[in-house]
Design an enzyme around this catalytic site. Structure first.
Site, PDB file in Angstrom:
ATOM      1  CB  ILE A 159      34.425  47.512  53.593  1.00 26.88           C
ATOM      2  CG1 ILE A 159      34.471  48.520  52.451  1.00 26.88           C
ATOM      3  CG2 ILE A 159      34.798  46.111  53.141  1.00 26.88           C
ATOM      4  CD1 ILE A 159      35.878  48.815  51.975  1.00 26.88           C
ATOM      5  CE1 TYR A 199      45.103  51.322  41.808  1.00 31.20           C
ATOM      6  CE2 TYR A 199      43.345  50.818  43.355  1.00 31.20           C
ATOM      7  CZ  TYR A 199      44.404  50.421  42.571  1.00 31.20           C
ATOM      8  OH  TYR A 199      44.764  49.080  42.545  1.00 31.20           O
ATOM      9  CE  LYS A 213      44.456  49.639  46.786  1.00 27.51           C
ATOM     10  NZ  LYS A 213      43.985  48.475  47.544  1.00 27.51           N
TER      11      LYS A 213
HETATM   12  N1  LIG Z   1      43.338  43.826  39.485  1.00 22.51           N
HETATM   13  C1  LIG Z   1      44.585  44.271  39.555  1.00 22.51           C
HETATM   14  O1  LIG Z   1      45.324  44.305  38.564  1.00 22.51           O
HETATM   15  C2  LIG Z   1      45.119  44.792  40.864  1.00 22.51           C
HETATM   16  C3  LIG Z   1      46.435  45.241  40.916  1.00 22.51           C
HETATM   17  C4  LIG Z   1      46.905  45.792  42.108  1.00 22.51           C
HETATM   18  C5  LIG Z   1      46.107  45.800  43.240  1.00 22.51           C
HETATM   19  N2  LIG Z   1      44.851  45.304  43.153  1.00 22.51           N
HETATM   20  C6  LIG Z   1      44.024  45.379  44.347  1.00 22.51           C
HETATM   21  O2  LIG Z   1      43.294  44.177  44.527  1.00 22.51           O
HETATM   22  C7  LIG Z   1      42.013  44.494  45.078  1.00 22.51           C
HETATM   23  C8  LIG Z   1      40.940  43.844  44.225  1.00 22.51           C
HETATM   24  O3  LIG Z   1      41.083  44.357  42.936  1.00 22.51           O
HETATM   25  P1  LIG Z   1      40.032  43.936  41.811  1.00 22.51           P
HETATM   26  O4  LIG Z   1      40.748  43.980  40.497  1.00 22.51           O
HETATM   27  O5  LIG Z   1      39.317  42.699  42.235  1.00 22.51           O
HETATM   28  O6  LIG Z   1      38.998  45.156  41.892  1.00 22.51           O
HETATM   29  P2  LIG Z   1      37.529  45.221  41.224  1.00 22.51           P
HETATM   30  O7  LIG Z   1      37.252  46.650  41.000  1.00 22.51           O
HETATM   31  O8  LIG Z   1      37.440  44.272  40.093  1.00 22.51           O
HETATM   32  O9  LIG Z   1      36.604  44.671  42.393  1.00 22.51           O
HETATM   33  C9  LIG Z   1      36.349  45.518  43.474  1.00 22.51           C
HETATM   34  C10 LIG Z   1      35.312  44.812  44.311  1.00 22.51           C
HETATM   35  O10 LIG Z   1      35.097  45.599  45.485  1.00 22.51           O
HETATM   36  C11 LIG Z   1      33.713  45.520  45.770  1.00 22.51           C
HETATM   37  N3  LIG Z   1      33.273  46.671  46.559  1.00 22.51           N
HETATM   38  C12 LIG Z   1      33.109  47.932  46.134  1.00 22.51           C
HETATM   39  N4  LIG Z   1      32.632  48.694  47.136  1.00 22.51           N
HETATM   40  C13 LIG Z   1      32.506  47.875  48.216  1.00 22.51           C
HETATM   41  C14 LIG Z   1      32.047  48.057  49.542  1.00 22.51           C
HETATM   42  N5  LIG Z   1      31.619  49.249  49.966  1.00 22.51           N
HETATM   43  N6  LIG Z   1      32.048  46.984  50.368  1.00 22.51           N
HETATM   44  C15 LIG Z   1      32.458  45.770  49.937  1.00 22.51           C
HETATM   45  N7  LIG Z   1      32.901  45.525  48.691  1.00 22.51           N
HETATM   46  C16 LIG Z   1      32.917  46.578  47.850  1.00 22.51           C
HETATM   47  C17 LIG Z   1      33.038  45.501  44.410  1.00 22.51           C
HETATM   48  O11 LIG Z   1      31.737  44.961  44.502  1.00 22.51           O
HETATM   49  C18 LIG Z   1      33.969  44.613  43.609  1.00 22.51           C
HETATM   50  O12 LIG Z   1      33.575  43.256  43.671  1.00 22.51           O
HETATM   51  C19 LIG Z   1      41.923  46.014  45.153  1.00 22.51           C
HETATM   52  O13 LIG Z   1      42.232  46.435  46.476  1.00 22.51           O
HETATM   53  C20 LIG Z   1      43.014  46.488  44.212  1.00 22.51           C
HETATM   54  O14 LIG Z   1      43.582  47.718  44.613  1.00 22.51           O
HETATM   55  C21 LIG Z   1      44.319  44.818  42.004  1.00 22.51           C
HETATM   56  C1  LIG Z   2      47.296  48.139  38.535  1.00 20.07           C
HETATM   57  C2  LIG Z   2      46.069  47.912  39.363  1.00 20.07           C
HETATM   58  O1  LIG Z   2      46.145  48.630  40.563  1.00 20.07           O
HETATM   59  C3  LIG Z   2      44.757  48.041  38.671  1.00 20.07           C
HETATM   60  N1  LIG Z   2      44.610  46.996  37.660  1.00 20.07           N
HETATM   61  C4  LIG Z   2      44.629  49.412  37.966  1.00 20.07           C
HETATM   62  O2  LIG Z   2      45.040  49.503  36.844  1.00 20.07           O
HETATM   63  O3  LIG Z   2      44.126  50.333  38.571  1.00 20.07           O
END
Ligand SMILES: NC(=O)c1ccc[n+]([C@@H]2O[C@H](COP(=O)([O-])OP(=O)(O)OC[C@H]3O[C@@H](n4cnc5c(N)ncnc54)[C@H](O)[C@@H]3O)[C@@H](O)[C@H]2O)c1
Ligand SMILES: C[C@@H](O)[C@H](N)C(=O)O
Length: 371
Positions: free
Chosen positions: A105, A193, A197
């Site tokens: 990205i 983070y 956001k």
């Molecule tokens: N998992 C949760 O509980 C949760 C909760 C709230 C919000 N979110 C949001 O959901 C989204 C996904 O979360 P997740 O748990 O899958 O995160 P994660 O950290 O497990 O995965 C992040 C992904 O982003 C990719 N990435 C990193 N740098 C990149 C780049 N330069 N270009 C393209 N891809 C890149 C990584 O390879 C990885 O696959 C995030 O935006 C996060 O803020 C997740």
């Molecule tokens: C809550 C959510 O944004 C993510 N699983 C974190 O803990 O950072």
């Protein structure tokens, strides 16, 4: 054609499911004919109207959070209409399920090529560094979560995409109301983070009002899924416990036993994401919404897990960084606006979440070993 990554892998599957409520319709989309990057100081630009084609073709940056339903999108829009992508190699089950490409990205030109060459109309932007891992690498988190977001916003505005960006409980801080946290209140998060956001929420809304971008955002609680390993967040413990309990009947929790946080099962997360993306724009009184399903503490989760694996042994080894982050986050979410505006309601409570996780992961394997 759609690019799907990680959390979007679930979306990639969900949007393909025949039962998915995703309506395909011709929706006139008013957008500015001039890219934000081309707007001159006199800001004179001409609005043009585009009509979406028969169904959305979805770009979702990042794929990791949810694996199990990673192909529902393909059932909905056609196997070759969904490209999975990331900067990391996907597992075989993803790679061989359909088109997969590398996409970063931070590479604006490459993202533009993907959007144009695949005639993308919807964009779900998931790539990010989560809370704890972001604190360990602030420059990278700032680049991915902020510069990466800027690329996405400009491309979405320039190509009149409907844009979804997930925010988080982490977008609040110690001076926010915590129990519950409403949609609109003080947001002074203490992590890169959370700052990134809040920036995403504010920038997305700015692009909506300034350039007509159809920006939509949900603040996710901690999302729990059976098919992907935790990604370096503060709520990771609530995923790890299932894997450790089944594998060896022992779990080391890195948060205090009474640390209450909003949490949600992945299916509810996906349902909310698709519902808000398909909601008529007129029904949205806001562009960023809290969504909630449950809140629990590690102790409450442990008690529920022990109903399936009674011999589970739990120790608490508190990670000071994660504990400080968790202590600054909401304990509960007020999501009444989402429930009023576009009919949000959750299906999974703690008991159903735990039962579903063990149904997928198989709690009997551990019990069988013990016996
Ligand atoms: N998992 C949760 O509980 C949760 C909760 C709230 C919000 N979110 C949001 O959901 C989204 C996904 O979360 P997740 O748990 O899958 O995160 P994660 O950290 O497990 O995965 C992040 C992904 O982003 C990719 N990435 C990193 N740098 C990149 C780049 N330069 N270009 C393209 N891809 C890149 C990584 O390879 C990885 O696959 C995030 O935006 C996060 O803020 C997740
Ligand atoms: C809550 C959510 O944004 C993510 N699983 C974190 O803990 O950072």
């Amino acid at each position: 054609m759609a690019i799907v990554k990680n959390l979007g892998r679930t979306l990639s599957q969900l949007l393909q499911s025949p039962g998915c409520g995703c309506q395909t319709s011709i929706v006139p989309v008013r957008c500015i004919g001039v890219s934000p990057r081309q707007v001159t100081s006199d800001a004179s630009f001409h609005s043009v109207s585009f009509s979406e084609t028969d169904h959305p073709r979805v770009l979702i940056t990042e794929y990791k959070l949810i694996v199990p339903c990673a192909f529902l999108f393909r059932k909905r829009f056609g196997r070759n209409n969904v490209i999975l992508s990331d900067i990391r190699k996907p597992p075989d089950d993803v790679f061989y399920n359909g088109p997969f490409i590398y996409s970063d990205i931070l590479d604006y030109k490459n993202l533009c090529e993907i959007v144009v060459n695949n005639r993308i109309t919807w964009l779900f932007h998931y790539s990010a560094l989560l809370s704890a891992v972001g604190e360990a690498n602030v420059p990278l988190a700032r680049a991915v979560n902020i510069t990466g977001l800027h690329n996405i916003l400009d491309i979405a505005a320039e190509h009149s995409l409907r844009l979804f960006v997930p925010s988080t409980i982490g977008a609040f801080g110690p001076t926010s109301p915590r129990n519950p946290a409403p949609d609109l209140c003080i947001q002074r998060p203490r992590t890169i983070y959370g700052v990134s956001k809040v920036h995403a929420e504010l920038m997305g809304e700015y692009y909506h009002y300034r350039y007509g971008l159809d920006f939509r955002c949900l603040r996710y609680p901690g999302i729990i899924s059976a098919d992907s390993q935790p990604g370096g967040g503060t709520t990771d413990y609530a995923v790890q416990i299932f894997h450790d309990a089944i594998k060896n009947g022992k779990f080391q929790c890195n948060l205090k036993s009474d640390t209450r946080l909003p949490m949600m099962y992945i299916d509810d997360c996906l349902k909310a994401t698709l519902d808000v993306m398909e909601a008529p724009a007129a029904s949205l009184s806001m562009r960023t919404y809290n969504i909630s399903a449950m809140s629990f503490s590690p102790e409450e989760l442990v008690q529920e897990v022990k109903k399936h694996i009674p011999e589970l042994q739990v120790t608490y080894t508190v990670d000071a960084v994660r504990q400080a982050i968790a202590d600054s986050w909401p304990m509960n979410f007020d999501d009444s606006n989402a429930r009023r505006d576009w009919g949000w309601k959750h299906d999974f409570d703690l008991s159903e979440l735990v039962t579903t996780m063990f149904n997928i992961l198989g709690s009997d394997s551990r019990v069988a070993q013990i016996n």
